[in-house]
Motif scaffolding. Sequence first.
Motif, PDB file in Angstrom:
ATOM      1  N   PHE A  75       0.822  -1.207   0.000  1.00 57.16           N
ATOM      2  CA  PHE A  75       0.000   0.000   0.000  1.00 57.16           C
ATOM      3  C   PHE A  75       0.861   1.264   0.000  1.00 57.16           C
ATOM      4  CE2 PHE A  75      -3.825  -2.426   1.688  1.00 57.16           C
ATOM      5  CZ  PHE A  75      -4.570  -2.221   0.520  1.00 57.16           C
ATOM      6  N   ALA A  76       1.952   1.256   0.740  1.00 53.43           N
ATOM      7  CA  ALA A  76       2.800   2.445   0.829  1.00 53.43           C
ATOM      8  C   ALA A  76       3.458   2.771  -0.514  1.00 53.43           C
ATOM      9  CB  ALA A  76       3.870   2.249   1.901  1.00 53.43           C
ATOM     10  N   ASN A  77       3.735   1.743  -1.296  1.00 46.80           N
ATOM     11  CA  ASN A  77       4.427   1.934  -2.581  1.00 46.80           C
ATOM     12  C   ASN A  77       3.524   1.687  -3.784  1.00 46.80           C
ATOM     13  OD1 ASN A  77       7.437   2.241  -1.711  1.00 46.80           O
ATOM     14  ND2 ASN A  77       6.684   0.482  -0.540  1.00 46.80           N
ATOM     15  N   GLN A  78       2.233   1.764  -3.562  1.00 50.43           N
ATOM     16  CA  GLN A  78       1.275   1.476  -4.638  1.00 50.43           C
ATOM     17  C   GLN A  78       1.526   2.324  -5.879  1.00 50.43           C
ATOM     18  OE1 GLN A  78      -2.963   2.983  -4.855  1.00 50.43           O
ATOM     19  NE2 GLN A  78      -3.368   0.934  -4.017  1.00 50.43           N
ATOM     20  N   ALA A  79       1.825   3.597  -5.704  1.00 54.10           N
ATOM     21  CA  ALA A  79       2.034   4.490  -6.848  1.00 54.10           C
ATOM     22  C   ALA A  79       3.244   4.081  -7.686  1.00 54.10           C
ATOM     23  CB  ALA A  79       2.202   5.928  -6.358  1.00 54.10           C
ATOM     24  N   VAL A  80       4.167   3.362  -7.069  1.00 51.62           N
ATOM     25  CA  VAL A  80       5.370   2.931  -7.792  1.00 51.62           C
ATOM     26  C   VAL A  80       5.090   1.689  -8.622  1.00 51.62           C
ATOM     27  CG1 VAL A  80       7.741   2.109  -7.557  1.00 51.62           C
ATOM     28  CG2 VAL A  80       6.884   3.921  -6.043  1.00 51.62           C
ATOM     29  N   TRP A  81       4.650   0.614  -7.980  1.00 49.24           N
ATOM     30  CA  TRP A  81       4.516  -0.648  -8.705  1.00 49.24           C
ATOM     31  C   TRP A  81       3.287  -0.724  -9.604  1.00 49.24           C
ATOM     32  CZ3 TRP A  81       0.118  -3.359  -7.578  1.00 49.24           C
ATOM     33  CH2 TRP A  81      -0.467  -3.210  -6.318  1.00 49.24           C
ATOM     34  N   SER A  82       2.297   0.135  -9.357  1.00 49.00           N
ATOM     35  CA  SER A  82       1.083   0.103 -10.187  1.00 49.00           C
ATOM     36  C   SER A  82       1.363   0.507 -11.637  1.00 49.00           C
ATOM     37  CB  SER A  82       0.009   1.029  -9.616  1.00 49.00           C
ATOM     38  OG  SER A  82      -0.517   0.506  -8.430  1.00 49.00           O
ATOM     39  N   THR A  83       2.426   1.269 -11.847  1.00 48.75           N
ATOM     40  CA  THR A  83       2.731   1.774 -13.190  1.00 48.75           C
ATOM     41  C   THR A  83       3.765   0.924 -13.919  1.00 48.75           C
ATOM     42  OG1 THR A  83       4.443   3.251 -12.286  1.00 48.75           O
ATOM     43  CG2 THR A  83       2.205   4.130 -12.472  1.00 48.75           C
ATOM     44  N   ILE A  84       4.228  -0.148 -13.273  1.00 48.91           N
ATOM     45  CA  ILE A  84       5.251  -1.005 -13.880  1.00 48.91           C
ATOM     46  C   ILE A  84       4.572  -2.129 -14.658  1.00 48.91           C
ATOM     47  CG2 ILE A  84       7.187  -2.559 -13.398  1.00 48.91           C
ATOM     48  CD1 ILE A  84       7.687  -0.973 -10.842  1.00 48.91           C
ATOM     49  N   GLY A  85       5.111  -2.415 -15.840  1.00 48.87           N
ATOM     50  CA  GLY A  85       4.516  -3.474 -16.658  1.00 48.87           C
ATOM     51  C   GLY A  85       4.544  -4.826 -15.982  1.00 48.87           C
ATOM     52  N   GLU A  86       5.687  -5.173 -15.394  1.00 46.84           N
ATOM     53  CA  GLU A  86       5.836  -6.444 -14.670  1.00 46.84           C
ATOM     54  C   GLU A  86       6.420  -6.131 -13.294  1.00 46.84           C
ATOM     55  OE1 GLU A  86       8.146  -9.075 -17.066  1.00 46.84           O
ATOM     56  OE2 GLU A  86       6.630  -9.223 -18.649  1.00 46.84           O
ATOM     57  N   PRO A  87       5.580  -6.060 -12.266  1.00 45.69           N
ATOM     58  CA  PRO A  87       6.016  -5.576 -10.952  1.00 45.69           C
ATOM     59  C   PRO A  87       6.689  -6.621 -10.059  1.00 45.69           C
ATOM     60  CG  PRO A  87       3.685  -6.050 -10.883  1.00 45.69           C
ATOM     61  CD  PRO A  87       4.128  -6.333 -12.298  1.00 45.69           C
ATOM     62  N   GLU A  88       6.873  -7.834 -10.566  1.00 47.84           N
ATOM     63  CA  GLU A  88       7.398  -8.902  -9.704  1.00 47.84           C
ATOM     64  C   GLU A  88       8.750  -8.545  -9.073  1.00 47.84           C
ATOM     65  OE1 GLU A  88       4.419 -10.799 -12.399  1.00 47.84           O
ATOM     66  OE2 GLU A  88       6.046  -9.341 -12.610  1.00 47.84           O
ATOM     67  N   LEU A  89       9.647  -7.944  -9.856  1.00 44.22           N
ATOM     68  CA  LEU A  89      10.956  -7.583  -9.299  1.00 44.22           C
ATOM     69  C   LEU A  89      10.807  -6.532  -8.199  1.00 44.22           C
ATOM     70  CD1 LEU A  89      13.238  -7.467 -12.482  1.00 44.22           C
ATOM     71  CD2 LEU A  89      13.161  -9.217 -10.690  1.00 44.22           C
ATOM     72  N   GLU A  90       9.866  -5.626  -8.360  1.00 39.52           N
ATOM     73  CA  GLU A  90       9.619  -4.625  -7.327  1.00 39.52           C
ATOM     74  C   GLU A  90       9.102  -5.293  -6.059  1.00 39.52           C
ATOM     75  OE1 GLU A  90       9.447  -0.712  -5.739  1.00 39.52           O
ATOM     76  OE2 GLU A  90      10.409  -1.521  -7.543  1.00 39.52           O
ATOM     77  N   PHE A  91       8.188  -6.244  -6.231  1.00 41.24           N
ATOM     78  CA  PHE A  91       7.666  -6.970  -5.066  1.00 41.24           C
ATOM     79  C   PHE A  91       8.785  -7.738  -4.365  1.00 41.24           C
ATOM     80  CE2 PHE A  91       3.304  -7.365  -7.353  1.00 41.24           C
ATOM     81  CZ  PHE A  91       3.014  -6.046  -7.012  1.00 41.24           C
ATOM     82  N   GLU A  92       9.667  -8.319  -5.155  1.00 46.93           N
ATOM     83  CA  GLU A  92      10.774  -9.076  -4.554  1.00 46.93           C
ATOM     84  C   GLU A  92      11.742  -8.156  -3.808  1.00 46.93           C
ATOM     85  OE1 GLU A  92      12.681 -11.754  -7.239  1.00 46.93           O
ATOM     86  OE2 GLU A  92      10.858 -12.940  -7.580  1.00 46.93           O
ATOM     87  N   SER A  93      11.841  -6.918  -4.267  1.00 50.91           N
ATOM     88  CA  SER A  93      12.706  -5.977  -3.538  1.00 50.91           C
ATOM     89  C   SER A  93      12.134  -5.691  -2.149  1.00 50.91           C
ATOM     90  CB  SER A  93      12.875  -4.673  -4.328  1.00 50.91           C
ATOM     91  OG  SER A  93      11.683  -3.890  -4.297  1.00 50.91           O
ATOM     92  N   TYR A  94      10.794  -5.651  -2.038  1.00 50.95           N
ATOM     93  CA  TYR A  94      10.179  -5.474  -0.720  1.00 50.95           C
ATOM     94  C   TYR A  94      10.452  -6.702   0.143  1.00 50.95           C
ATOM     95  CZ  TYR A  94       7.428  -2.141  -3.525  1.00 50.95           C
ATOM     96  OH  TYR A  94       7.042  -1.149  -4.381  1.00 50.95           O
ATOM     97  N   ALA A  95      10.377  -7.871  -0.482  1.00 52.20           N
ATOM     98  CA  ALA A  95      10.644  -9.112   0.242  1.00 52.20           C
ATOM     99  C   ALA A  95      12.079  -9.136   0.776  1.00 52.20           C
ATOM    100  CB  ALA A  95      10.383 -10.313  -0.666  1.00 52.20           C
ATOM    101  N   GLN A  96      13.007  -8.641  -0.020  1.00 47.24           N
ATOM    102  CA  GLN A  96      14.406  -8.599   0.429  1.00 47.24           C
ATOM    103  C   GLN A  96      14.567  -7.652   1.614  1.00 47.24           C
ATOM    104  OE1 GLN A  96      16.187  -7.646  -3.440  1.00 47.24           O
ATOM    105  NE2 GLN A  96      17.276  -9.595  -3.392  1.00 47.24           N
TER     106      GLN A  96
END
Length: 255
Positions: A164-185
């Motif tokens: 939710f905090a980074n919704q504006a970032v990953w919502s505009t990415i074509g494939e957000p999986e790498l962004e999600f994995e960065s949060y996981a890291q």
Amino acid sequence: MVIVLPCPQNLQTESHSDDMSKREQQRKVKEQKQKAAQQREQTKKLMAKFALFVIVPVFLLIVAYTLYSQGPIYSPIEIADNDHVRGTTATPVSIVVYADFQCPACAQENQTMSRIWPTVRDKAHLVFRHYPITTSHPHAWTASLYAEAAGQQGRFWEMHDYLFANQAVWSTIGEPELEFESYAQELNLDLDKLRSDIETDLVVQKVRNDQRGGNSSGVRSTPTIFINGTMVARPTANRIVELVESAFAESNTAG
């Protein structure tokens, strides 16, 4: 000069021969049409048998698998063993939120809930349920899977907050999986396990069954909030606090 006229008998013979030839051709054409019709009929029968003995059983198996693979669904007055609960269920008031991680209104609702949580946490517990609306939010389903997979490592709420905090970032990415994995890291999650868990029925069915349960409870948009099983209209911060306090007072009176 001598002119030789054709013999009438020869003319009759040739005419008769032509008639025989035409009839023979017509007969052959008729036979070919009959054979083609018979072949088409045989093909139809074979296709019908194929459908009866192959396609129908396969279809029934798929339907049966779909039905039996679906898990139970829960109403807003129930708490499942695999629900994500913030606070303690010993409190008498339940707040159940159906939300979509890519929904801007849900991000605002999350901010509202975070702001009022210190005020209501001694009276209520918060339950989050997935309701990804993929027709308008194409990454919502994937975001829910990552949140659920993080939950398998005990970090659902942390991933929930990151999404939710980074919704504006990953919502505009074509494939957000790498962004999600960065949060996981950043949460020190095991990435191999995370990637594996995302594919499991346990994770997928949790998201799907949350949504099925929401549909059964009348959820049609996000966010949708229930307080002690009653859907909240206009869930502003003041409204939520007011309803929690009212429900808490009723529980004390009933007790």
